[in-house]
Write a protein that holds these residues in place. Structure first.
Motif, PDB file in Angstrom:
ATOM      1  N   GLN A  26     -22.324 -27.475 -34.010  1.00  0.00           N
ATOM      2  CA  GLN A  26     -21.400 -28.505 -34.477  1.00  0.00           C
ATOM      3  C   GLN A  26     -20.872 -28.125 -35.857  1.00  0.00           C
ATOM      4  OE1 GLN A  26     -22.319 -32.710 -33.765  1.00  0.00           O
ATOM      5  NE2 GLN A  26     -24.241 -32.038 -32.887  1.00  0.00           N
ATOM      6  N   GLU A 171      -9.257 -39.168 -31.208  1.00  0.00           N
ATOM      7  CA  GLU A 171      -9.005 -37.881 -30.552  1.00  0.00           C
ATOM      8  C   GLU A 171      -9.561 -37.881 -29.133  1.00  0.00           C
ATOM      9  OE1 GLU A 171     -10.287 -34.599 -32.965  1.00  0.00           O
ATOM     10  OE2 GLU A 171     -10.052 -35.740 -34.795  1.00  0.00           O
ATOM     11  N   ASN A 174      -9.363 -34.384 -27.124  1.00  0.00           N
ATOM     12  CA  ASN A 174     -10.256 -33.287 -27.471  1.00  0.00           C
ATOM     13  C   ASN A 174     -11.576 -33.433 -26.727  1.00  0.00           C
ATOM     14  OD1 ASN A 174      -8.356 -32.300 -29.237  1.00  0.00           O
ATOM     15  ND2 ASN A 174      -9.231 -33.313 -31.021  1.00  0.00           N
ATOM     16  N   SER A 175     -12.044 -32.333 -26.194  1.00  0.00           N
ATOM     17  CA  SER A 175     -13.280 -32.346 -25.413  1.00  0.00           C
ATOM     18  C   SER A 175     -14.483 -32.287 -26.347  1.00  0.00           C
ATOM     19  CB  SER A 175     -13.298 -31.153 -24.450  1.00  0.00           C
ATOM     20  OG  SER A 175     -14.505 -31.128 -23.722  1.00  0.00           O
ATOM     21  N   VAL A 176     -15.307 -33.341 -26.336  1.00  0.00           N
ATOM     22  CA  VAL A 176     -16.518 -33.394 -27.137  1.00  0.00           C
ATOM     23  C   VAL A 176     -17.694 -33.597 -26.196  1.00  0.00           C
ATOM     24  CG1 VAL A 176     -17.738 -34.539 -29.007  1.00  0.00           C
ATOM     25  CG2 VAL A 176     -15.234 -34.446 -29.033  1.00  0.00           C
ATOM     26  N   ARG A 177     -18.667 -32.709 -26.292  1.00  0.00           N
ATOM     27  CA  ARG A 177     -19.824 -32.832 -25.412  1.00  0.00           C
ATOM     28  C   ARG A 177     -20.641 -34.067 -25.778  1.00  0.00           C
ATOM     29  NH1 ARG A 177     -22.439 -26.969 -26.033  1.00  0.00           N
ATOM     30  NH2 ARG A 177     -22.255 -27.667 -28.194  1.00  0.00           N
ATOM     31  N   ASP A 180     -23.489 -33.622 -28.175  1.00  0.00           N
ATOM     32  CA  ASP A 180     -23.107 -33.509 -29.582  1.00  0.00           C
ATOM     33  C   ASP A 180     -22.882 -34.879 -30.196  1.00  0.00           C
ATOM     34  OD1 ASP A 180     -23.241 -30.777 -29.401  1.00  0.00           O
ATOM     35  OD2 ASP A 180     -21.103 -30.509 -29.033  1.00  0.00           O
ATOM     36  N   LEU A 181     -22.253 -35.781 -29.434  1.00  0.00           N
ATOM     37  CA  LEU A 181     -22.045 -37.135 -29.928  1.00  0.00           C
ATOM     38  C   LEU A 181     -23.379 -37.867 -30.074  1.00  0.00           C
ATOM     39  CD1 LEU A 181     -18.922 -38.199 -27.843  1.00  0.00           C
ATOM     40  CD2 LEU A 181     -18.991 -37.585 -30.258  1.00  0.00           C
TER      41      LEU A 181
END
Length: 282
Positions: A26, A171, A174-177, A180-181
């Motif tokens: 990250q 956003e 945008n691809s956020v896993r 990670d979040l």
């Protein structure tokens, strides 16, 4: 600084400047007042905002402890199983945490730790031990006792989720896993799924799709772009999948949605024009 992990607990505090912290793939902007609790096994590195002698400094205090300090902490928190798990559990069982120094408390503790470690007075180890205990308690307090994996909802949990939701709203394309979040909010993935669903009434995937379809609705009405192009702008490459998803969420196909609202806006525009004509005549 090299990207590394370690077999000890590390607490970082940004005392001056700006830069970035890379934690487990990250990429996080950091500035004065940012504190990171990094459990055993986390991979990370700091970078300044700009390289070069004239770019300003990124000053980071690092508090590392193992060995004798760990034994003292185990004795001090012997009756506090939650704190012991927080301190000594390895990543990813224990997530890394990010706090903001709202009143200067973290800065004062790190100043004392640095000074005591520098001067090496006869009682410096005792003073540093007391400051470390205080630091850990303040970190836990700042997170409002929300460290247990299956703990109940707290204000920290709600604030962390709100930060995640704000990021997704800003956003959504945008691809956020999800993992990670979850780490960003200080939760395990299982806890994150449960709390996300309780907060929004839907799964993470459904929520992101809802936000993306809302963007498509705006673009369908505000532009003359082809539907396939709008789908791609929202992150959907498979137009058939997009059409099915859009209809499931809105009850209409993209084409039907655009046509119906265009016709409705046309009627509304005619009524407004007639109204304006009457006002001018008066």
């Amino acid at each position: 600084m090299w990207h590394h992990d370690h077999e000890f607990v590390e607490i970082n505090y940004v005392s001056e400047g700006t830069g970035f912290q890379y934690i487990e793939e990250q990429f996080l902007p950091v500035a004065k007042g940012d504190l990171f609790f990094l459990p055993i096994g986390v991979s990370h590195v700091f970078r300044p905002s700009h390289a070069g002698p004239d770019s300003g400094q990124l000053i980071v205090y690092n508090c590392l402890f193992d060995g004798s300090h760990s034994q003292s902490l185990k004795s001090f928190f012997a009756k506090d199983a939650e704190m012991l798990r927080f301190i000594f559990a390895r990543y990813p069982e224990q997530a890394w945490l990010h706090c903001k120094d709202k009143d200067g408390s973290f800065q004062r503790i790190f100043n004392t730790l640095f000074e005591e470690n520098r001067v090496k007075r006869p009682d410096s180890n005792d003073v540093m031990q007391a400051e470390l205990v205080k630091l850990l308690l303040l970190i836990r307090r700042s997170k409002e006792n929300d460290l247990a994996v299956d703990g109940g909802t707290s204000r920290f949990g709600e604030d962390a989720l709100e930060s995640v939701l704000n990021l997704l709203r800003r956003e959504p394309v945008n691809s956020v896993r999800m993992r990670d979040l979850a780490a960003m909010a200080g939760f395990s993935e299982r806890q994150f799924r449960r709390r996300f669903a309780a907060r929004t009434g839907m799964s993470y995937t459904d929520y992101v799709n809802k936000l993306r379809v809302e963007i498509c609705c705006d673009l369908l009405l505000a532009t003359n772009e082809k539907i396939a192009a709008i789908a791609r702008l929202a992150g959907y490459e498979d137009i058939k999948h997009f059409n099915r998803l859009f209809k499931r969420i809105t009850g209409q196909t993209p084409r039907q949605f655009r046509s119906m609202h265009a016709a409705r806006d046309g009627v509304r525009g005619q009524k407004e024009t007639r109204g304006n004509s009457v006002q001018k005549e008066n």
